[in-house]
Scaffold this motif. Structure first.
Motif, PDB file in Angstrom:
ATOM      1  N   UNK A   1       7.332  19.836   3.204  1.00  0.00           N
ATOM      2  CA  UNK A   1       6.921  18.607   3.213  1.00  0.00           C
ATOM      3  C   UNK A   1       7.627  17.611   4.083  1.00  0.00           C
ATOM      4  N   UNK A   2       8.967  17.675   4.026  1.00  0.00           N
ATOM      5  CA  UNK A   2      10.003  16.929   5.060  1.00  0.00           C
ATOM      6  C   UNK A   2       9.476  16.983   6.361  1.00  0.00           C
ATOM      7  N   UNK A   3       9.245  18.243   6.698  1.00  0.00           N
ATOM      8  CA  UNK A   3       8.833  18.447   8.276  1.00  0.00           C
ATOM      9  C   UNK A   3       7.423  17.856   8.477  1.00  0.00           C
ATOM     10  N   UNK A   4       6.500  18.083   7.454  1.00  0.00           N
ATOM     11  CA  UNK A   4       5.136  17.253   7.766  1.00  0.00           C
ATOM     12  C   UNK A   4       5.291  15.898   7.683  1.00  0.00           C
ATOM     13  N   UNK A   5       6.192  15.509   7.079  1.00  0.00           N
ATOM     14  CA  UNK A   5       6.483  13.805   6.972  1.00  0.00           C
ATOM     15  C   UNK A   5       6.941  13.550   8.566  1.00  0.00           C
ATOM     16  N   UNK A   6       7.906  14.321   8.851  1.00  0.00           N
ATOM     17  CA  UNK A   6       8.297  14.013  10.292  1.00  0.00           C
ATOM     18  C   UNK A   6       7.277  14.168  11.277  1.00  0.00           C
ATOM     19  N   UNK A   7       6.442  15.077  11.203  1.00  0.00           N
ATOM     20  CA  UNK A   7       5.407  15.302  12.150  1.00  0.00           C
ATOM     21  C   UNK A   7       4.390  14.209  12.089  1.00  0.00           C
ATOM     22  N   UNK A   8       4.001  13.731  11.071  1.00  0.00           N
ATOM     23  CA  UNK A   8       3.320  12.471  10.885  1.00  0.00           C
ATOM     24  C   UNK A   8       3.769  11.280  11.416  1.00  0.00           C
ATOM     25  N   UNK A   9       4.985  11.094  11.219  1.00  0.00           N
ATOM     26  CA  UNK A   9       5.545   9.941  11.681  1.00  0.00           C
ATOM     27  C   UNK A   9       5.870   9.863  13.089  1.00  0.00           C
ATOM     28  N   UNK A  10       5.881  10.975  13.890  1.00  0.00           N
ATOM     29  CA  UNK A  10       6.058  11.131  15.318  1.00  0.00           C
ATOM     30  C   UNK A  10       4.511  10.944  15.916  1.00  0.00           C
ATOM     31  N   UNK A  11       3.453  11.529  15.169  1.00  0.00           N
ATOM     32  CA  UNK A  11       1.939  11.539  15.700  1.00  0.00           C
ATOM     33  C   UNK A  11       1.646  10.086  15.577  1.00  0.00           C
TER      34      UNK A  11
ATOM     35  N   UNK B   1       0.757  -1.173   0.100  1.00  0.00           N
ATOM     36  CA  UNK B   1      -0.118  -0.185  -0.007  1.00  0.00           C
ATOM     37  C   UNK B   1       0.794   1.373  -0.043  1.00  0.00           C
ATOM     38  N   UNK B   2       0.628   2.224  -0.961  1.00  0.00           N
ATOM     39  CA  UNK B   2       1.148   3.420  -0.906  1.00  0.00           C
ATOM     40  C   UNK B   2       0.492   4.693  -0.656  1.00  0.00           C
ATOM     41  N   UNK B   3       0.820   5.740  -0.118  1.00  0.00           N
ATOM     42  CA  UNK B   3       0.127   6.709   0.171  1.00  0.00           C
ATOM     43  C   UNK B   3       0.997   7.952  -0.477  1.00  0.00           C
ATOM     44  N   UNK B   4       0.418   8.380  -1.788  1.00  0.00           N
ATOM     45  CA  UNK B   4       1.349   9.574  -2.526  1.00  0.00           C
ATOM     46  C   UNK B   4       0.543  10.888  -2.711  1.00  0.00           C
ATOM     47  N   UNK B   5       1.577  11.694  -2.794  1.00  0.00           N
ATOM     48  CA  UNK B   5       1.035  13.179  -2.974  1.00  0.00           C
ATOM     49  C   UNK B   5       1.856  13.720  -4.205  1.00  0.00           C
TER      50      UNK B   5
ATOM     51  N   UNK C   1       4.700   7.658   0.515  1.00  0.00           N
ATOM     52  CA  UNK C   1       4.786   7.035   1.759  1.00  0.00           C
ATOM     53  C   UNK C   1       4.496   5.257   1.429  1.00  0.00           C
ATOM     54  N   UNK C   2       5.212   4.615   1.947  1.00  0.00           N
ATOM     55  CA  UNK C   2       5.277   3.194   2.046  1.00  0.00           C
ATOM     56  C   UNK C   2       4.419   2.927   3.358  1.00  0.00           C
ATOM     57  N   UNK C   3       3.205   2.480   3.179  1.00  0.00           N
ATOM     58  CA  UNK C   3       2.384   2.302   4.322  1.00  0.00           C
ATOM     59  C   UNK C   3       2.765   1.221   4.982  1.00  0.00           C
ATOM     60  N   UNK C   4       2.994  -0.001   4.453  1.00  0.00           N
ATOM     61  CA  UNK C   4       3.526  -1.272   5.081  1.00  0.00           C
ATOM     62  C   UNK C   4       4.551  -1.243   5.960  1.00  0.00           C
ATOM     63  N   UNK C   5       5.811  -0.508   5.316  1.00  0.00           N
ATOM     64  CA  UNK C   5       7.021  -0.253   5.999  1.00  0.00           C
ATOM     65  C   UNK C   5       6.683   0.461   7.301  1.00  0.00           C
TER      66      UNK C   5
ATOM     67  N   UNK D   1      16.135  15.113  -3.820  1.00  0.00           N
ATOM     68  CA  UNK D   1      15.461  13.984  -3.298  1.00  0.00           C
ATOM     69  C   UNK D   1      15.921  13.505  -1.767  1.00  0.00           C
ATOM     70  N   UNK D   2      14.838  13.309  -0.741  1.00  0.00           N
ATOM     71  CA  UNK D   2      15.479  13.024   0.367  1.00  0.00           C
ATOM     72  C   UNK D   2      14.425  11.772   0.916  1.00  0.00           C
ATOM     73  N   UNK D   3      14.916  10.719   1.681  1.00  0.00           N
ATOM     74  CA  UNK D   3      14.262   9.730   2.040  1.00  0.00           C
ATOM     75  C   UNK D   3      13.932   9.740   3.614  1.00  0.00           C
ATOM     76  N   UNK D   4      12.844   9.568   4.181  1.00  0.00           N
ATOM     77  CA  UNK D   4      12.641   9.530   5.574  1.00  0.00           C
ATOM     78  C   UNK D   4      13.000   8.093   5.827  1.00  0.00           C
ATOM     79  N   UNK D   5      14.177   7.768   6.549  1.00  0.00           N
ATOM     80  CA  UNK D   5      14.600   6.502   7.085  1.00  0.00           C
ATOM     81  C   UNK D   5      14.368   6.222   8.702  1.00  0.00           C
TER      82      UNK D   5
END
Length: 640
Positions: A305-315, A243-247, A476-480, A340-344
């Motif tokens: 969007x990098x910050x929004x990604x970080x906020x989502x992962x923490x939430x 499952x992917x969630x993409x913007x 976003x890779x939802x399963x990962x 390009x940046x990857x959230x790891x």
């Protein structure tokens, strides 16, 4: 800043076996078609796993679709050949594969095998600092090597088949898409989509219309994608169906500022930039504002969007100290990408890429516009129109081209006329200098001569500024993310009996991510049959449903302590216990999972309290203080 300590890696590794056993036993997920032996790379989510995954997606929608006013679509999972040919997937969606030269049934993904070999070498006692630097650099660049460079690495380090010790073939390309014929005759070639992003690009012009033809704007899609992975393993982290969630956030390529960047620019992130990777240095901590101003992150919209990604992962409950953002190396970045940046996320498999945030420029829209012969440019009205001189094909020349190329004439004429001014100037210059110019249309070459293609200059009044939008893409890779969340929230709790060496697993999900918000427990079987309990239970369940709070119940014969432990395993944050004493005054006992603290309060207050705890940002300690309650003895209920 260094990577997480070895003890953290060891802890995740030790917990992994217990966690996998828990997930299988409580049916968070397990291999698909398990009763038939299953096939690698396919998984089924059970009731609690499905609930957690849906909660993650729901929180993703809240963070991005709702908060950022995105449009959401749902496109088909099967795409025709021409779409994926234009996007580059037919020709370039490949991984390098190697196979065992003695046993051709054994295949390995070359970059992952190289990473594993380098990781093993880094764990070798007594290696020098120079060797550590070399192995780290090779590991970091593993998925950026060309075919030739990859083979050189395999030869240099004498890499063999990890299962048999046999030699390996030279790396060769393997396309990751699943082909599927469309229609009963099978004459139309299709593929299971390898990503959800292409469906957004195909529907860009219709979404732009729905957005009143305004830029910037974003389109989101959540759904299944399919990749025929060479060696799917490591559980949910490398699947063939996922499952992917993409913007896709469409912007003016010359205006990538973001109106809300000021709200996030002071956020401190862990950044592993390309130069640090190439020189085997550690990631750095800095504010996203500093990273954008220094050019480390290309633009404000990408940084936002990098910050929004970080906020989502923490939430959703991931631990801040185990999240970093790694910049793509120049050799692994697509030729059209700006940055390009990857959230790891760190876990038992080391640092795992879970989100990609890329500035893809205008590549995709341009490719589909050319292949479909569809205008996907954005038209921006100018406040002050102006005149300009343009180069055009003469009317007579257009007729001559159609005659000369016969059945292809109309296609060649329209292709030339559709070229941007810069390209027409190049064609005209080449005709003047050499007398002919070659154009490529759908892989076929056509030669224009100086007598055939005649251009003239005309004055044109310009009332609009036309351009193809650029795209910022968080993917976003939802399963990962789900898999890493399980690792971050898992812990083992010793039993109360000190003589018992067994431990019991606890999943400390944030309330918003938990599969069920509470479990309802009668103290014993006598209460489960009591009419007062049944009346109170019916009323309470209806209230929970009205509040949109999921719940489960456990009316088994097991002791209350054992039932608490069962639901701690599921990650249920709150337990509601009914007993004869509390029912006398219509009250219940509420237990918090992680501290095992308990309070007694009126049942009429409980629904609102749970809503505050599960749907708000308030801590349970703070919420408890606002509701009249009485503390209870933990020992009475914690005893197994």
């Amino acid at each position: 800043m260094t990577d997480p300590e070895d003890k953290d890696q060891d802890r995740f590794g030790r917990n992994q076996k217990e966690l996998l056993e828990l997930c299988k036993r409580r049916f968070f997920y397990r291999q698909a078609s398990d009763i038939y032996g299953g096939v690698a790379g396919f998984y089924t989510y059970g009731p609690p796993g499905c609930a957690v995954k849906n909660n993650i997606i729901s929180l993703w929608r809240q963070t991005f679709v709702i908060s950022e006013h995105l449009l959401e679509i749902e496109d088909s999972c099967i795409m025709q050949h021409s779409v994926l040919k234009a996007s580059g997937h037919v020709d370039r969606f490949n991984d390098f594969m190697v196979k065992d030269v003695e046993d051709e049934s054994k295949f390995f993904r070359a970059d992952k095998l190289l990473e594993e070999v380098m990781e093993a070498k880094l764990q070798t006692p007594g290696i020098t600092e120079a060797q550590r630097h070399e192995y780290t650099t090779v590991r970091n660049q593993a998925d950026a090597f060309s075919q030739k460079e990859m083979w050189e690495m395999f030869q240099k380090y004498a890499i063999k088949s990890p299962e048999t010790g046999n030699g390996l073939s030279e790396p060769y390309e393997f396309n990751l898409m699943f082909p599927t014929p469309i229609g009963p005759g099978g004459y139309l070639q299709g593929y299971l989509r390898p990503e959800t992003a292409q469906g957004i690009f195909l529907n860009y012009k219709y979404c732009l219309e729905q957005n009143s033809n305004r830029l910037p704007f974003g389109v989101a899609q959540v759904g299944r994608s399919f990749r025929n992975e060479i060696a799917p393993r490591a559980g949910l982290t490398r699947q063939r169906e996922f499952t992917q969630a993409e913007i896709e956030y469409f912007v003016n390529p010359k205006q990538k500022d973001h109106p809300k960047f000021g709200l996030v620019e002071s956020t401190v992130l862990t950044l592993f930039h390309a130069d640090a990777q190439l020189s085997a240095q550690d990631p750095v901590k800095m504010t996203v504002g500093e990273a954008v101003r220094s050019g480390l992150i290309n633009n404000e919209t990408l940084g936002y969007f990098i910050v929004k990604t970080w906020q989502f992962l923490v939430s959703i409950g991931l631990k801040k100290e185990y999240i970093r953002f790694r910049q793509h190396l120049p050799t692994e970045m697509a030729h059209y990408a700006c940055d390009c940046w990857d959230a790891e996320i760190f876990g038992s498999y080391g640092w795992l890429e879970c989100v990609g945030i890329a500035d893809r420029s205008a590549f995709d829209l341009t490719a589909h516009a050319n292949a479909a012969k569809c205008d996907l440019q954005y038209k921006e009205s100018l406040e002050k129109p102006f005149e300009r001189e343009i180069l055009v094909l003469t009317k007579k020349s257009g007729v001559e081209i159609m005659k000369a190329f016969k059945k292809d004439g109309k296609m060649v004429k329209e292709f030339v006329e559709a070229q941007p001014q810069e390209e027409l100037e190049c064609i005209a210059k080449q005709l003047d200098s050499s007398g002919d110019a070659e154009v490529q249309i759908d892989g076929k070459a056509f030669t224009l001569t100086k007598d055939l293609a005649v251009f003239e200059r005309k004055k044109e009044k310009v009332t609009v500024n036309a351009f193809t939008p650029g795209v910022i893409e968080p993917s976003f890779g939802i399963d990962r993310i789900f898999s890493m969340l399980l690792e971050h929230v898992y812990s083992a709790r010793p039993k109360e009996d000190q003589d018992d060496k067994q431990t019991r697993g606890v999943l400390s999900f944030a309330a918003a991510s938990a599969p069920y918000k509470c479990v309802i427990l009668p103290l014993d079987q006598r209460i489960a049959r009591d009419k007062r309990y049944l009346r109170m239970l019916d009323s309470f369940q209806r209230e929970l449903c009205e509040q949109g709070l999921s719940f489960t119940s456990d009316e088994s014969n097991a002791t209350i302590g054992r039932r608490y432990a069962r639901n701690d395993e599921l990650g249920v944050p709150f337990a509601v216990t009914f007993d004869f004493e509390t029912m006398e005054d219509s009250s219940v006992t509420l237990r918090e999972r992680d501290t095992m603290w308990q309070i007694r309060l009126q049942l009429s207050l409980l629904g609102e309290l749970l809503r505050c705890l599960c749907k708000g940002s308030e801590s349970w300690q703070s919420a408890f203080q606002r509701f009249p309650h009485k503390k209870t003895s933990n020992e009475e209920f914690r005893k197994d």
